[in-house]
Design a protein around this motif. Sequence first.
Motif, PDB file in Angstrom:
ATOM      1  N   LEU A 243       0.816  -1.215   0.000  1.00  0.00           N
ATOM      2  CA  LEU A 243       0.000   0.000   0.000  1.00  0.00           C
ATOM      3  C   LEU A 243       0.850   1.265   0.000  1.00  0.00           C
ATOM      4  O   LEU A 243       0.417   2.314  -0.480  1.00  0.00           O
ATOM      5  CB  LEU A 243      -0.927   0.004   1.215  1.00  0.00           C
ATOM      6  CG  LEU A 243      -1.842  -1.210   1.377  1.00  0.00           C
ATOM      7  CD1 LEU A 243      -2.684  -1.065   2.645  1.00  0.00           C
ATOM      8  CD2 LEU A 243      -2.737  -1.378   0.155  1.00  0.00           C
ATOM      9  N   GLY A 244       2.042   1.183   0.552  1.00  0.00           N
ATOM     10  CA  GLY A 244       2.906   2.360   0.617  1.00  0.00           C
ATOM     11  C   GLY A 244       4.339   1.963   0.846  1.00  0.00           C
ATOM     12  O   GLY A 244       4.618   0.897   1.408  1.00  0.00           O
ATOM     13  N   GLY A 245       5.248   2.802   0.395  1.00  0.00           N
ATOM     14  CA  GLY A 245       6.664   2.542   0.611  1.00  0.00           C
ATOM     15  C   GLY A 245       7.480   3.792   0.401  1.00  0.00           C
ATOM     16  O   GLY A 245       7.128   4.641  -0.419  1.00  0.00           O
ATOM     17  N   ALA A 246       8.561   3.908   1.145  1.00  0.00           N
ATOM     18  CA  ALA A 246       9.446   5.061   0.996  1.00  0.00           C
ATOM     19  C   ALA A 246      10.788   4.772   1.654  1.00  0.00           C
ATOM     20  O   ALA A 246      10.876   3.963   2.583  1.00  0.00           O
ATOM     21  CB  ALA A 246       8.832   6.315   1.608  1.00  0.00           C
ATOM     22  N   THR A 247      11.802   5.450   1.173  1.00  0.00           N
ATOM     23  CA  THR A 247      13.158   5.324   1.714  1.00  0.00           C
ATOM     24  C   THR A 247      13.713   6.724   1.970  1.00  0.00           C
ATOM     25  O   THR A 247      13.479   7.638   1.181  1.00  0.00           O
ATOM     26  CB  THR A 247      14.073   4.587   0.720  1.00  0.00           C
ATOM     27  OG1 THR A 247      13.522   3.292   0.456  1.00  0.00           O
ATOM     28  CG2 THR A 247      15.481   4.440   1.268  1.00  0.00           C
ATOM     29  N   ALA A 248      14.440   6.866   3.066  1.00  0.00           N
ATOM     30  CA  ALA A 248      15.057   8.161   3.378  1.00  0.00           C
ATOM     31  C   ALA A 248      16.434   7.936   3.986  1.00  0.00           C
ATOM     32  O   ALA A 248      16.635   7.020   4.787  1.00  0.00           O
ATOM     33  CB  ALA A 248      14.187   8.955   4.358  1.00  0.00           C
ATOM     34  N   SER A 268      10.626   8.655   5.993  1.00  0.00           N
ATOM     35  CA  SER A 268      10.165   7.503   5.212  1.00  0.00           C
ATOM     36  C   SER A 268       8.789   7.044   5.674  1.00  0.00           C
ATOM     37  O   SER A 268       7.938   6.664   4.860  1.00  0.00           O
ATOM     38  CB  SER A 268      11.165   6.351   5.297  1.00  0.00           C
ATOM     39  OG  SER A 268      11.281   5.852   6.621  1.00  0.00           O
ATOM     40  N   GLY A 269       8.535   7.088   6.981  1.00  0.00           N
ATOM     41  CA  GLY A 269       7.228   6.712   7.494  1.00  0.00           C
ATOM     42  C   GLY A 269       6.135   7.649   7.027  1.00  0.00           C
ATOM     43  O   GLY A 269       5.064   7.213   6.588  1.00  0.00           O
ATOM     44  N   ARG A 270       6.407   8.942   7.096  1.00  0.00           N
ATOM     45  CA  ARG A 270       5.417   9.932   6.654  1.00  0.00           C
ATOM     46  C   ARG A 270       5.068   9.737   5.181  1.00  0.00           C
ATOM     47  O   ARG A 270       3.892   9.778   4.786  1.00  0.00           O
ATOM     48  CB  ARG A 270       5.966  11.337   6.898  1.00  0.00           C
ATOM     49  CG  ARG A 270       5.008  12.460   6.521  1.00  0.00           C
ATOM     50  CD  ARG A 270       5.576  13.811   6.909  1.00  0.00           C
ATOM     51  NE  ARG A 270       6.775  14.150   6.156  1.00  0.00           N
ATOM     52  CZ  ARG A 270       8.003  14.168   6.664  1.00  0.00           C
ATOM     53  NH1 ARG A 270       8.211  13.846   7.921  1.00  0.00           N
ATOM     54  NH2 ARG A 270       9.045  14.496   5.907  1.00  0.00           N
ATOM     55  N   GLN A 271       6.075   9.493   4.368  1.00  0.00           N
ATOM     56  CA  GLN A 271       5.830   9.324   2.939  1.00  0.00           C
ATOM     57  C   GLN A 271       5.111   8.008   2.640  1.00  0.00           C
ATOM     58  O   GLN A 271       4.235   7.959   1.759  1.00  0.00           O
ATOM     59  CB  GLN A 271       7.161   9.397   2.190  1.00  0.00           C
ATOM     60  CG  GLN A 271       7.806  10.779   2.244  1.00  0.00           C
ATOM     61  CD  GLN A 271       9.200  10.813   1.654  1.00  0.00           C
ATOM     62  OE1 GLN A 271       9.848   9.778   1.493  1.00  0.00           O
ATOM     63  NE2 GLN A 271       9.674  12.005   1.326  1.00  0.00           N
ATOM     64  N   THR A 384      10.494   2.189   4.814  1.00  0.00           N
ATOM     65  CA  THR A 384       9.215   1.820   5.420  1.00  0.00           C
ATOM     66  C   THR A 384       8.278   1.276   4.361  1.00  0.00           C
ATOM     67  O   THR A 384       8.163   1.857   3.274  1.00  0.00           O
ATOM     68  CB  THR A 384       8.560   3.044   6.085  1.00  0.00           C
ATOM     69  OG1 THR A 384       9.504   3.700   6.937  1.00  0.00           O
ATOM     70  CG2 THR A 384       7.347   2.631   6.907  1.00  0.00           C
ATOM     71  N   ALA A 385       7.603   0.172   4.674  1.00  0.00           N
ATOM     72  CA  ALA A 385       6.574  -0.380   3.795  1.00  0.00           C
ATOM     73  C   ALA A 385       5.288  -0.565   4.592  1.00  0.00           C
ATOM     74  O   ALA A 385       5.314  -1.053   5.725  1.00  0.00           O
ATOM     75  CB  ALA A 385       7.012  -1.717   3.214  1.00  0.00           C
ATOM     76  N   VAL A 386       4.184  -0.171   3.992  1.00  0.00           N
ATOM     77  CA  VAL A 386       2.860  -0.405   4.566  1.00  0.00           C
ATOM     78  C   VAL A 386       2.187  -1.469   3.721  1.00  0.00           C
ATOM     79  O   VAL A 386       2.065  -1.314   2.497  1.00  0.00           O
ATOM     80  CB  VAL A 386       2.018   0.884   4.601  1.00  0.00           C
ATOM     81  CG1 VAL A 386       0.651   0.598   5.204  1.00  0.00           C
ATOM     82  CG2 VAL A 386       2.726   1.972   5.403  1.00  0.00           C
TER      83      VAL A 386
END
Length: 393
Positions: A243-248, A268-271, A384-386
């Motif tokens: 559903l969601g993913g981001a890297t920082a 990364s969590g916010r994104q 982070t991956a949701v």
Amino acid sequence: MSTDRLKSLRGSAVIAGVGTFGMGEAPGFTDMELLARAAHAAVADAGLTMADIDGLCTASAASTMWALPVVEYLGLNPGYIDSTMLGGSSFIAHLEPAMLALEAGLCNAVLVCYGSAQRSATFGRREIVASRRFLDPQPYEMPYEPMLPPSAYALAASRHMHQYGTTRRDLAEVAVAARAWARLNPEAFMRDPLSIDDVLGARMVSDPLSVRDCCLVTDGAGALVLTRAERARDLPGKPVYVLGGATAVWNRQISSMHDLTVTAASQSGRQAYAMAGLGASDIDVVQLYDAFTINTLLFLEDLGFCAKGEGGAFVRDGAIAPGGRLPVNTNGGGLSCVHPGMYGIFALIEAARQLRGECGERQIAGANTAIAHGNGGTLSSQATAVLGTADAL
């Protein structure tokens, strides 16, 4: 990439299969042999064969061109390859680019895989550390030969304790909770009882972290298969939607962090939440990269499960253990289940298994959403991956 573009990726790909092998100790196996066993297990779990795999994501701390021998060993001919190495967060960081590759038609089935014989390797750990320092020089810290990574995380723990009144007992709560989950997991390497006093009385490694505040050193391999969501309808397993993913990344060295109590997980969590259209309050199961007990507190705060500085209070009295208010690291995490050098892929696998309802005694009833968060280096890369079931779409 624009927020609207990211949101269009929501749920476009699924984890269709997962597999592990050699969890804990696997004497006689090389890194590659462990990886291959887990990869074949994941591909079979997805109802596919290796001939169906045309995308590959993999990384290793021991090789700068790890994807090449993996392609050779597994007999692949991938149209898409990602071997970006960000430390233990790499495999979670691989998800978003793989989703883009699937959407663009570069591939149809992506294998994400990792294996390490770190515990049973015939060469010593000193050689491993020396090779990593050669491959990953840190100019401001390495000349002083710090005991990395433990001392870096000890700095973060000491600062959190000084700034927010966090105690060693709070850190011990994290280790005890992880062990309680591990005791419900047949795959976990350490399943003996563990008490707060056991953690507090354990051998000190780098003040304030004792050996029980530090992750395991194990063998192990994990793999998963990503496909487009529409293809998953024809595959045998229950699909787990990304559903969601981001890297920082804000820093490489711990000495370059602007604030030792705030990590790039806050970004990364916010994104990832924005892409998923969800927030911390919507998450049923939490899998965090717990290389050290302080990690769990920092990531609970940075990912919005509690306010900054309240991580210690949040985990008290078994709050993240079985029966607590928030299930965290339900496989036992890197502290008690498995940690073969890089842990991130195992957080993803446990999250997927929870959403598929495959976790036996440790299963969280009615779990429809999960977060898997990876950490690399010394609080360096954060990914982070949701994830969610069909009911979470």
